[in-house]
Design an enzyme around this catalytic site. Structure first.
Site, short mmCIF file in Angstrom:
data_model
loop_
_atom_site.label_atom_id
_atom_site.label_comp_id
_atom_site.label_asym_id
_atom_site.label_seq_id
_atom_site.Cartn_x
_atom_site.Cartn_y
_atom_site.Cartn_z
N CYS A 101 0.61 -0.90 0.18
CA CYS A 101 0.28 0.33 0.32
C CYS A 101 0.66 0.79 -0.20
O CYS A 101 2.13 1.64 0.41
CB CYS A 101 -0.84 0.23 1.18
SG CYS A 101 -2.06 -0.72 1.46
N ARG A 122 3.52 -0.22 -4.84
CA ARG A 122 3.96 -0.88 -3.99
C ARG A 122 2.40 -1.45 -3.35
O ARG A 122 2.18 -2.25 -2.49
CB ARG A 122 3.81 0.76 -2.57
CG ARG A 122 5.11 1.14 -2.25
CD ARG A 122 4.20 2.52 -1.87
NE ARG A 122 5.15 2.12 0.28
CZ ARG A 122 5.92 2.09 0.24
NH1 ARG A 122 7.22 2.14 0.38
NH2 ARG A 122 6.14 1.49 1.88
N TRP A 160 -2.81 -2.55 -1.78
CA TRP A 160 -2.91 -4.49 -1.45
C TRP A 160 -2.77 -4.80 -0.60
O TRP A 160 -3.02 -4.61 0.83
CB TRP A 160 -1.12 -4.72 -1.27
CG TRP A 160 -0.65 -5.83 -1.80
CD1 TRP A 160 -0.20 -6.21 -2.59
CD2 TRP A 160 -0.03 -7.03 -0.34
NE1 TRP A 160 0.17 -8.02 -2.57
CE2 TRP A 160 -0.32 -8.30 -1.50
CE3 TRP A 160 -0.65 -6.91 0.26
CZ2 TRP A 160 0.27 -9.44 -0.66
CZ3 TRP A 160 -0.59 -8.26 1.86
CH2 TRP A 160 -0.47 -9.50 0.84
N ASN A 216 -1.60 2.53 5.20
CA ASN A 216 -0.69 1.59 4.55
C ASN A 216 -0.42 0.87 5.92
O ASN A 216 0.27 1.51 6.98
CB ASN A 216 0.42 2.64 4.78
CG ASN A 216 1.29 0.40 4.75
OD1 ASN A 216 1.40 0.00 3.92
ND2 ASN A 216 2.71 1.24 4.33
N GLY A 217 -0.48 -0.89 6.19
CA GLY A 217 -0.66 -1.22 7.53
C GLY A 217 -1.94 -2.26 7.94
O GLY A 217 -2.31 -2.46 7.30
N GLU A 271 17.93 -17.94 -6.12
CA GLU A 271 16.63 -16.85 -6.63
C GLU A 271 16.57 -16.81 -8.13
O GLU A 271 15.58 -16.16 -9.01
CB GLU A 271 18.93 -15.67 -6.51
CG GLU A 271 18.32 -14.26 -7.91
CD GLU A 271 17.59 -13.62 -6.89
OE1 GLU A 271 16.31 -14.45 -5.83
OE2 GLU A 271 16.73 -12.94 -8.20
N LYS A 291 13.24 -15.74 -9.31
CA LYS A 291 12.85 -14.92 -10.24
C LYS A 291 11.85 -15.15 -11.71
O LYS A 291 10.39 -14.87 -11.55
CB LYS A 291 14.16 -14.46 -11.25
CG LYS A 291 14.36 -13.74 -11.30
CD LYS A 291 15.06 -11.89 -10.51
CE LYS A 291 13.32 -12.00 -9.20
NZ LYS A 291 13.99 -11.17 -8.60
N GLU A 323 8.00 -15.61 -9.78
CA GLU A 323 7.27 -14.88 -9.29
C GLU A 323 6.36 -13.80 -10.23
O GLU A 323 5.41 -13.37 -10.50
CB GLU A 323 8.11 -13.62 -8.73
CG GLU A 323 9.47 -12.79 -9.40
CD GLU A 323 9.50 -11.75 -7.68
OE1 GLU A 323 11.08 -11.19 -8.26
OE2 GLU A 323 9.07 -11.14 -7.13
N HIS A 382 17.61 -36.86 -2.51
CA HIS A 382 16.78 -37.73 -1.21
C HIS A 382 14.98 -37.51 -1.35
O HIS A 382 14.55 -37.43 -0.07
CB HIS A 382 17.53 -36.75 0.04
CG HIS A 382 19.14 -36.68 -0.41
ND1 HIS A 382 19.38 -38.18 0.32
CD2 HIS A 382 20.10 -36.77 -1.10
CE1 HIS A 382 20.62 -38.72 0.38
NE2 HIS A 382 20.80 -37.19 0.01
N LYS A 394 6.10 -3.87 -3.80
CA LYS A 394 7.53 -4.12 -4.43
C LYS A 394 8.02 -4.02 -2.58
O LYS A 394 8.92 -5.28 -2.17
CB LYS A 394 8.07 -2.77 -4.36
CG LYS A 394 9.31 -3.11 -4.80
CD LYS A 394 10.43 -2.00 -6.66
CE LYS A 394 11.31 -2.58 -6.05
NZ LYS A 394 12.24 -4.61 -6.71
O1 M6R Z 1 13.59 -4.53 0.36
P1 M6R Z 1 13.07 -6.12 0.11
O2 M6R Z 1 14.48 -6.10 -0.37
O3 M6R Z 1 13.71 -5.75 1.74
O4 M6R Z 1 12.19 -7.24 -0.67
C1 M6R Z 1 12.87 -8.22 -0.01
C2 M6R Z 1 11.80 -9.19 -0.75
O5 M6R Z 1 10.34 -9.22 -0.54
C3 M6R Z 1 11.86 -8.83 -2.01
O6 M6R Z 1 13.93 -9.38 -2.67
C4 M6R Z 1 11.05 -10.54 -3.18
O7 M6R Z 1 11.33 -11.32 -2.64
C5 M6R Z 1 11.74 -9.95 -4.45
N1 M6R Z 1 10.45 -9.31 -5.16
C6 M6R Z 1 11.61 -10.73 -5.34
O8 M6R Z 1 11.49 -10.62 -6.29
#
Ligand code: M6R
Length: 594
Positions: free
Chosen positions: A2, A27, A75, A99-100, A471, A475, A478, A494, A589
């Site tokens: 948000c 956000r 969000w 926001n929160g 990672e 990527k 998501e 395993h 984000k």
């Molecule tokens: O702002 P931050 O680095 O603390 O965010 C952490 C994660 O939310 C962030 O890395 C998230 O996993 C990304 N969307 C991945 O691409």
């Protein structure tokens, strides 16, 4: 999670607010809304969908004028995305954006609002209903009484028809900045207001801002006045648009050489570090983060243990904060976060501090809560990152961790100077290798064609290759919504290898030459069961169905080059699948709720 914005004394407040919301949209983007006070009356509009839907709706309303207002991009936490659940929420003379999360909203409803029928399914509506219910005719007093009842995290902006020239803001555990320029602004982050202000204040937890057309005053929840000093801030970079790129994500992938170079140059010059962290060699180190930042931490662990010869524990922040971590004043804790506002990471930082640990944060946003509350800060220089899927900020985090590893190795005397000198000079040119790694894009596009319809993709690696695999997997899942899993290559046998059948796609990251023969065996094991394997490697030795070559770098830095083809692969697969790359479904984000 948000984004909120408010302004007072701004000609055409509605357009300033919608412009700010467009910058805050990363956000959260499931609904948006705005309220202004026009002629002592609150007018508002809110819509399910993107900011563009709200802007279209506003265009049909000629009389949306006023110089004071608030806005929100959502969000969803409580209540599905809908017009009713969108902010602002209105009750009596009040309008609120939030926001929160209000954790005790059910109890508050039961205790104070039993007879009120709510119009939405949100926790936020409780705030505005409480304001209306407790209203004494004095806004500051009512806000202070209401804020003291709320549990959880909140950044709130409030309008009241009885005080049409005053904007109120409240903060506890969710970010909120106040800026003064031509008018006064409040926003979840600086990017929304950067070009409109000359003076910046950061609200701290437990504060209320009373904002007139020209200035802001700050109070505690007990209405005691606070004298606040402005923060230094840099004016926005001019290149925040998409330029000629189709998506922010692709632009940011291509900005990685610069992000890494700027981060390294900020702290390393002529083989000398400009870092000054007063730490003695500890017994162990904690690294705590979420998502991609956690994956950077996985690489950090491997590098630190290699260079510092002490155990490093990497934990996801949401687990760390409730795990009774074994830390004390001799256990430095490193928090990694692009936004510097991730709720779990911020809570982890506070947990570490409360146990006496020295905290060091690697953050990309200077005015963030994590930066403000850490003992030491290493600021990455990735610049503003807009795509929800992080790329350049992650690469800058890796660079920061390499620097810290080498710096501490020198400081603690745990690696010989020949090794550290060599690593430092290799680090100073790492950005050129990342630039060359981008050359693989044509080959990646072809691979993306082959993989676009996959239902499952497995990512494997050993050592640092496992960190890259984690990672790469995150990527791809998501932004493309393909089910992906990352495994330490040797662990497949395993259990997970039972999922491999004819045509299953596996991607292997080969980073450390000494582990390559072992990785090759694991590749052969899945090939024997019908898998189709793509290997990412800087050496010519790995045998797989396709091989993507990356530039040769010191093996400790190989994640930085190998992540590039993995990012490009995610991007091109998601593009072929027609996904909303910069704003993937269900995500935001900055994750400012638990
Ligand atoms: O702002 P931050 O680095 O603390 O965010 C952490 C994660 O939310 C962030 O890395 C998230 O996993 C990304 N969307 C991945 O691409």
């Amino acid at each position: 999670m948000c984004g909120i914005i408010g302004c007072n004394g701004v000609e055409g407040a509605a357009s300033a607010i919608t412009q700010g919301l467009e910058r805050l949209e990363y956000r959260g983007y499931d609904s948006a809304g705005i309220a202004i006070i026009d002629n002592k009356k609150i007018r508002y509009e809110k819509k399910k969908g993107r900011i563009s839907v709200l802007i279209k709706a506003l265009k049909t309303q000629s009389d949306f004028v006023g110089s004071i207002g608030i806005g929100h991009t959502r969000w969803a936490t409580h209540g599905k995305p809908s017009d009713e659940n969108a902010h602002p929420h209105i009750s009596g003379k009040f309008a609120v954006v939030h926001n929160g999360i209000i954790e005790n909203y059910r109890q508050l409803k039961e205790k104070y609002l039993k007879l009120v029928s709510l119009k939405s399914d949100t926790d936020t509506e409780i705030i505005v209903q409480l304001l209306n219910r407790l209203y004494s005719g004095n806004c500051l007093e009512t806000l202070s009484n209401t804020a003291k009842l709320l549990e959880g995290s909140f950044a709130i902006a409030v309008l009241c028809e009885d005080e049409p020239d005053t904007l109120y803001c409240v903060r506890k555990s969710s970010p909120l900045l106040i800026g003064v320029g031509n008018g006064v602004y409040a926003a979840s982050d600086l990017s929304a207001i950067n070009d409109r202000i000359h003076t910046l204040y950061r609200m701290n937890d437990g504060e209320i801002a009373v904002i007139s057309k020209t200035e802001a005053e700050f109070y505690t929840f007990d209405k005691k006045k606070i004298v606040k000093n402005p923060e230094e801030f840099e004016k926005a970079e001019s290149n925040c648009g998409k330029e000629n790129y189709e998506h922010y994500m692709l632009k940011e992938i291509y900005e990685q050489p610069a992000a890494v170079q700027k981060t390294v140059d900020a702290y390393l010059e002529n083989n000398k570090f400009r870092l000054d962290f007063e730490l003695n060699k500890p017994e162990r180190i904690y690294i705590v983060a979420c998502g991609s930042a956690y994956h950077a931490g996985l690489a950090g662990k491997r590098i630190f243990e290699e260079l510092l010869k002490i155990p490093v524990i990497v934990q996801v922040a949401s687990e760390f904060r409730y795990s009774n971590p074994l830390i004390n004043e001799n256990t430095p804790t490193i928090i990694i976060s692009q936004s510097g506002e991730t709720a779990d990471s911020l809570a982890a930082l506070r947990e570490a501090k409360s146990r006496g640990a020295k905290t060091l944060s690697i953050v990309n946003v200077r005015h963030s809560s994590i930066a403000a509350e850490s003992d030491y800060v290493l600021l990455t220089r990735a610049g503003q990152e807009t795509a929800v899927a992080t790329t350049k900020a992650y690469s800058a985090q890796l660079a920061a961790l390499y620097m810290l590893g080498i710096y501490f190795a020198e400081k603690f005397g745990t690696a010989d100077s020949k090794t550290t000198e060599k690593l430092k000079s290799q680090l100073e040119t790492l950005h050129t290798a990342i630039l060359s790694a981008l050359d693989c894009e044509m080959q990646i596009k072809e691979l993306a064609q082959q993989l676009q319809s996959a239902e499952h993709i497995y990512f494997i690696g050993r050592g640092l290759g496992y960190a890259a695999a984690c990672e790469g997997s995150l990527k791809l899942k998501e932004i493309s919504y393909i089910h992906c899993e990352a495994y330490a290559a040797g662990e497949m046998k395993h259990g997970t290898i039972s999922l491999i059948e004819k045509g299953t796609n596996v991607i292997a990251a080969d980073t450390e030459p000494k582990l390559s023969p072992k990785l090759q065996s694991n590749i052969d094991e899945v090939v024997a069961r019908g898998a189709r394997v793509t290997a990412i490697t800087s050496q010519g030795k790995i045998k797989a169905d396709s091989v993507i070559k990356t530039p040769a770098v010191n093996e400790l830095f190989a994640v930085s080059t190998q992540i590039v083809p993995l990012q490009l692969l995610s991007y091109h697969i998601a593009r072929l699948r027609g996904c909303d790359i910069d704003k993937p479904r269900n995500l935001a984000k900055s994750v400012t709720v638990e």
